[in-house]
Design an enzyme around this catalytic site. Structure first.
Site, PDB file in Angstrom:
ATOM      1  N   HIS A 205       3.116  -3.251   2.542  1.00 56.96           N
ATOM      2  CA  HIS A 205       1.708  -2.943   2.798  1.00 56.96           C
ATOM      3  C   HIS A 205       0.766  -3.882   2.042  1.00 56.96           C
ATOM      4  CE1 HIS A 205       1.836  -0.536  -0.933  1.00 56.96           C
ATOM      5  NE2 HIS A 205       0.516  -0.611  -0.927  1.00 56.96           N
ATOM      6  N   GLU A 243      -1.562  -0.008 -12.476  1.00 57.42           N
ATOM      7  CA  GLU A 243      -1.986   1.255 -11.860  1.00 57.42           C
ATOM      8  C   GLU A 243      -2.344   2.241 -12.952  1.00 57.42           C
ATOM      9  OE1 GLU A 243       0.146   2.405  -8.091  1.00 57.42           O
ATOM     10  OE2 GLU A 243       1.783   1.608  -9.274  1.00 57.42           O
ATOM     11  N   HIS A 267       6.070  -6.225  -3.464  1.00 57.61           N
ATOM     12  CA  HIS A 267       4.638  -6.536  -3.597  1.00 57.61           C
ATOM     13  C   HIS A 267       4.379  -7.727  -4.527  1.00 57.61           C
ATOM     14  CE1 HIS A 267       4.629  -2.812  -1.613  1.00 57.61           C
ATOM     15  NE2 HIS A 267       4.532  -2.003  -2.648  1.00 57.61           N
TER      16      HIS A 267
HETATM   17  C1  BG6 Z   1       4.089   1.507  -3.382  1.00 54.12           C
HETATM   18  C2  BG6 Z   1       4.839   2.010  -4.578  1.00 54.12           C
HETATM   19  O1  BG6 Z   1       4.885   0.648  -2.621  1.00 54.12           O
HETATM   20  O2  BG6 Z   1       2.936   0.798  -3.829  1.00 54.12           O
HETATM   21  C3  BG6 Z   1       3.971   2.901  -5.442  1.00 54.12           C
HETATM   22  O3  BG6 Z   1       5.987   2.743  -4.145  1.00 54.12           O
HETATM   23  C4  BG6 Z   1       2.697   2.189  -5.804  1.00 54.12           C
HETATM   24  O4  BG6 Z   1       4.652   3.327  -6.604  1.00 54.12           O
HETATM   25  C5  BG6 Z   1       2.032   1.594  -4.572  1.00 54.12           C
HETATM   26  O5  BG6 Z   1       1.826   3.131  -6.416  1.00 54.12           O
HETATM   27  C6  BG6 Z   1       0.872   0.705  -4.963  1.00 54.12           C
HETATM   28  O6  BG6 Z   1       0.154   0.362  -3.818  1.00 54.12           O
HETATM   29  P1  BG6 Z   1      -1.395   0.030  -3.917  1.00 54.12           P
HETATM   30  O7  BG6 Z   1      -1.763  -0.392  -2.530  1.00 54.12           O
HETATM   31  O8  BG6 Z   1      -2.078   1.285  -4.375  1.00 54.12           O
HETATM   32  O9  BG6 Z   1      -1.509  -1.063  -4.917  1.00 54.12           O
END
Ligand code: BG6
Length: 517
Positions: A205, A243, A267
């Protein structure tokens, strides 16, 4: 840090215009395995609604949700109608929603049993005929990862993935793509036993985020920065995905996964490869993915001793964030009270190629840090020589280019300027491009582009099998050593910047992390 005010007059409508230039996707049916789950209600349906509202869904379109929950078409539609009120990213237009929801169907069944697929086949025939969607289908695997191989296998056995002229069958697979190199290879083998690689869309994502997509545009559509983008001018790169949330109610999954598996091969490596890759020969999917693969291949493989020196893990202890008390990780729901799972990781990687030799890439990610902040910092080498020798002008800072991924979205260039006055004194200042100032507030979930791209057959923003395996190959030595050697946890306070060892990692190289708070 002083900041230049953003320009006052900006083309607010640009983004809208670009969106409107896209054509609706071709007719198809979307089958969501895990239709009653969290991902469907929180992200998939709101994204599909946004696509409908932007005129990017075909008129001949339908959705079938498949799940174990006891629902039927009516109750599924009623639930989604309630849920969209909470999860929509923009005001829901009733006409658009009614039109969409009337094309949504539900099939109750187990993902690992053949009768579910026979029933799905019959249901698809009915729905495809009713909505004149043709025979093209997008199967979305929004289930637990343990079901992916079985669903693929049963789709194959039920003869539901064969493509013909003008009939495509594609699969979107959600992460995790395995839990280590071996399981990632085994998952790919299972998928590829049934599907062609070009039918598989492994979703990350992060690639749906505008700011992440913009990394390539920023680098390759501008002549200004690319000449500096190498070891001659860049001192080092920092990639941070911080985070402020903890493990929340995901203890079951997270305690088996940990920060490294959860965030890094997917990511963080997307951010790393987009920052470090060579210009592709085109923006075709395989040209882009091929260049990303080369970066991962060039990462210096870590020996055990290098893992000990270059990788840091942490787990949060109780603390406070914005005045709110946070219990220790080990005290979170569904987490082992003696857990050795890391909620933080930092590491130094070297990319052994012509462009990046000698330039460290420092990566870090963690939960319960003071703020949510994802950014990439390109720190340039200092000016070769100070003209201000002997004068007390203040410290000469390195120039930094900061790509703000989230929640701030933009790009900042940091440099030194003279403080007005009779005496020469320097201060750090910032030139800032802020997405919202130029393009207005985006109301997307981040999944719209990815779902749309899959429907039109553009795999550029999806991981190829080799990208996923190469990512695991880089982290595998760390996973293995961390399994063998027990950590001393907890080792950072919730709300702090992470464990002291992460600061020491950079301090040993004479560098420091950019503060998160
Ligand atoms: C997810 C993880 O893929 O990405 C989570 O499993 C994480 O643990 C999240 O919180 C973070 O996504 P974003 O878009 O909030 O940075």
């Amino acid at each position: 840090m002083n900041q230049l005010a953003p320009p006052a007059c900006q083309p607010q409508a640009t983004k809208q215009v670009i969106q409107n230039l896209s054509k609706p996707a071709p007719p198809c049916t979307l089958v969501i395995f895990g239709g009653a789950g969290d991902l469907t209600k929180r992200l998939l349906i709101p994204s599909i609604y946004n696509l409908a509202a932007a005129g990017l869904l075909p008129e001949n379109f339908a959705i079938i949700g498949v799940a174990r929950a006891d629902k039927n078409d009516e109750s599924f539609r009623a639930d989604l109608t309630e849920e969209i009120k909470s999860f929509a990213t923009a005001k829901v237009d009733d006409d658009i929603w009614q039109n969409l929801v009337s094309r949504i169907y539900y099939l109750r069944g187990n993902f690992d049993e053949r009768p579910t697929f026979d029933a799905l086949k019959l249901r698809l025939d009915e729905v495809e005929q009713k909505h004149n969607t043709g025979k093209s289908r997008l199967y979305y695997f929004a289930t637990g990862a343990e079901y992916f191989p079985k669903i693929a296998d049963l789709l194959g056995k039920a003869d539901m993935v064969k493509q013909e002229q003008d009939v495509w069958r594609r699969v979107i697979v959600e992460k995790p793509f395995g839990t280590d190199l071996e399981s990632a290879e085994s998952l790919n083998r299972a998928l590829l036993a049934v599907l062609e690689e070009n039918q598989i869309y492994r979703i990350d994502h992060y690639l749906g985020k505008e700011t992440v997509q913009n990394i390539l545009v920023f680098r390759f559509a501008n002549g200004l920065f690319e000449p500096l983008w190498n070891n001659k001018y860049v001192d080092h790169v920092q990639i941070t995905v911080a985070e402020s949330v903890g493990v929340e109610n995901r203890g079951n999954y997270y305690d088996k996964s940990g920060a490294l598996r959860d965030m890094v091969p997917n990511h963080l490596f997307q951010l790393l490869t987009m920052t470090a890759m060579e210009p592709p020969s085109s923006f075709q999917a395989d040209a882009v993915r091929g260049e990303k693969a080369k970066v991962l291949e060039a990462i210096h493989p870590l020996t055990d001793d290098e893992v000990r020196m270059q990788a840091v893990r942490g787990q949060y202890d109780k603390g406070a964030i914005k005045g709110k008390e946070i219990p220790e990780y080990r005290n979170s729901p569904k987490v082992n009270p003696e857990s050795n799972t890391e909620t933080y990781m930092a590491m130094k990687l070297m990319v052994d190629n012509w462009r990046w030799a000698g330039v460290p890439f420092y990566l870090r990610t963690g939960k319960c840090l003071p703020k949510k902040r994802s950014e990439i910092v390109i720190q340039f080498k200092k000016a070769p020589f100070s003209l201000f020798r002997g004068e007390d002008v203040g410290a000469l800072e390195s120039n930094k280019l900061v790509l703000h991924i989230q929640p701030e979205e933009g790009i900042a260039l940091e440099f030194g300027a003279k403080i007005p006055g009779p005496k020469v004194m320097l201060s750090g200042v910032q030139m800032l491009f802020n997405y919202h100032d130029y393009f207005g507030q985006s109301s997307s979930t981040g999944y719209e582009t990815l779902i749309y791209d899959c429907m039109i057959g553009d795999a550029t923003l999806f991981q190829r099998a080799d990208n996923s395996e190469l990512g695991w190959k880089v982290v595998d030595p760390i996973l293995k050593l961390w399994q063998r050697e027990k950590p001393n946890f907890p080792n950072y306070t919730a709300g702090s910047n992470g464990p002291a060892a992460a600061d020491e990692l950079l301090a040993r190289d004479g560098r420091a992390w950019r503060a998160i708070d």
